[in-house]
Scaffold this active site. Structure first.
Site, mmCIF file in Angstrom:
data_model
loop_
_atom_site.group_PDB
_atom_site.id
_atom_site.type_symbol
_atom_site.label_atom_id
_atom_site.label_comp_id
_atom_site.label_asym_id
_atom_site.label_seq_id
_atom_site.Cartn_x
_atom_site.Cartn_y
_atom_site.Cartn_z
ATOM 1 N N ASN A 1 24.404 -5.292 36.175
ATOM 2 C CA ASN A 1 23.401 -6.354 36.202
ATOM 3 C C ASN A 1 23.474 -7.299 35.007
ATOM 4 O OD1 ASN A 1 22.206 -3.690 35.111
ATOM 5 N ND2 ASN A 1 20.947 -5.250 34.126
ATOM 6 N N GLY B 1 26.140 -8.663 31.312
ATOM 7 C CA GLY B 1 27.337 -8.551 30.488
ATOM 8 C C GLY B 1 28.632 -8.403 31.260
ATOM 9 N N ILE B 2 29.503 -7.557 30.739
ATOM 10 C CA ILE B 2 30.802 -7.330 31.366
ATOM 11 C C ILE B 2 30.627 -6.774 32.770
ATOM 12 C CG2 ILE B 2 32.942 -5.995 31.220
ATOM 13 C CD1 ILE B 2 32.661 -6.062 28.181
ATOM 14 N N GLY B 3 29.630 -5.925 32.957
ATOM 15 C CA GLY B 3 29.405 -5.336 34.271
ATOM 16 C C GLY B 3 29.102 -6.369 35.330
ATOM 17 N N GLY C 1 25.465 -0.237 35.975
ATOM 18 C CA GLY C 1 25.144 -1.257 34.981
ATOM 19 C C GLY C 1 25.749 -2.602 35.284
ATOM 20 N N TYR D 1 28.238 6.745 19.213
ATOM 21 C CA TYR D 1 28.907 5.898 20.211
ATOM 22 C C TYR D 1 30.371 6.314 20.354
ATOM 23 C CZ TYR D 1 30.494 1.682 22.626
ATOM 24 O OH TYR D 1 31.036 0.799 23.536
ATOM 25 N N SER E 1 36.197 2.643 25.051
ATOM 26 C CA SER E 1 36.185 1.653 23.977
ATOM 27 C C SER E 1 37.200 2.034 22.910
ATOM 28 C CB SER E 1 34.795 1.560 23.343
ATOM 29 O OG SER E 1 34.813 0.776 22.167
#
Length: 277
Positions: free
Chosen positions: A11, A13-15, A9, A163, A138
């Site tokens: 691609n 945001g944080i990634g 992931g 989540y 998280s």
């Protein structure tokens, strides 16, 4: 020798910010992404800002275990080793959805598929001394509890409960890995990179927001933690930890329960049809 880091992931945001920071520090970065158009855009952005960056893109769909196995085969065929695996990708749908294998989407994508991917990439990690595995968890794990009756769906569907369970699972799996890989010179740590004020929180209950709001930051700042945990020589040999931007972080009582961790691991191995380490 520069490090080779795979981030799922990576691609957006944080990634993506993590991938950019890793590349800026000289690491070879492998983006493993479901959306190849976004992956190509991320690769182009990194190369535009850092022309000498070494970055590659592989297709990885964590919502389909057959495709996870296919990606792992390609990685094992094309790479001669891996220094760091960052299990970063995740989803937070606003309604109940299911993976191709019939699992509730958050359990399947955020937790179960990374468990499979990690096991399948161990041969690459074993080729590099001091290899590291990072699991993006998280603070929301405090809301989670492991409930096998919800893994293939639940009624009513509670987004943040699901989540929280997936993020709790990330930490428990990280701890089991740390114990079982202790003799193989591979470390495993979990982290809360900090929340970013994005639409991901639009379904969050007020209790969770009270926990998260003090930690909200920018993607660039949030990415500093996984980047440091991936590359900082001072963390050689550090394993079984759970970190936030300030250092070792408080984890919930459920996240410290070794019996629950072991049971979840064994159940996961049965679901995936693979042998425990």
């Amino acid at each position: 020798m520069s490090k080779r880091v795979l981030i799922t992931g990576g691609n957006s945001g944080i990634g993506l910010c993590t991938a950019e920071q890793l590349a800026a520090q000289g690491a070879e970065v492998i983006l493993a992404c479901r959306d190849q158009a976004k992956g190509q855009a991320a690769l182009a952005r990194i190369k535009h800002n850092q022309p000498d960056a070494r970055v590659r893109l592989f297709e990885l769909d964590l919502a389909d275990l057959t495709k996870v196995r296919g990606c792992a085969r390609r990685l094992n065929d094309e790479l001669d080793g891996l220094d760091v695996l960052i299990n970063n990708a995740g989803v937070v749908p606003d309604r109940q959805q299911f993976t191709a294998d019939g699992f509730e989407m958050q359990f399947g994508v955020n937790y179960l598929a990374p468990v499979l991917l990690t096991h399948l990439l161990l041969p690459l990690l074993q080729q590099r001394p001091g290899a590291r595995i990072l699991h993006v968890a998280s603070v929301a794990h405090w809301l989670g509890r492991i409930n096998s009756r919800t893994w293939r769906g639940r009624r009513p569907y509670l987004v943040m409960d699901s989540y929280g369970q997936s993020k709790l699972g990330n930490i428990l799996f990280s701890d089991v890995l740390a114990q079982r890989l202790a003799g193989q010179d591979i470390t495993s740590n979990a982290l809360h990179p900090g929340g970013v004020d994005t639409p991901i929180f639009r379904h969050a209950p007020e209790l969770l927001m009270k926990l998260i709001r003090p930690t909200l930051t920018t993607p660039e700042k949030a990415a500093r933690l996984p980047t440091r945990l991936a590359l900082d020589p001072a963390l050689d040999g550090v394993t079984g930890g759970y970190f936030d931007a300030k250092g070792p972080a408080a984890r919930s009582p459920r996240a410290r329960n070794k019996k629950v961790a072991e049971r979840l691991y064994q159940d996961s191995m049965a679901l995936l049809g693979i042998n425990p380490l």
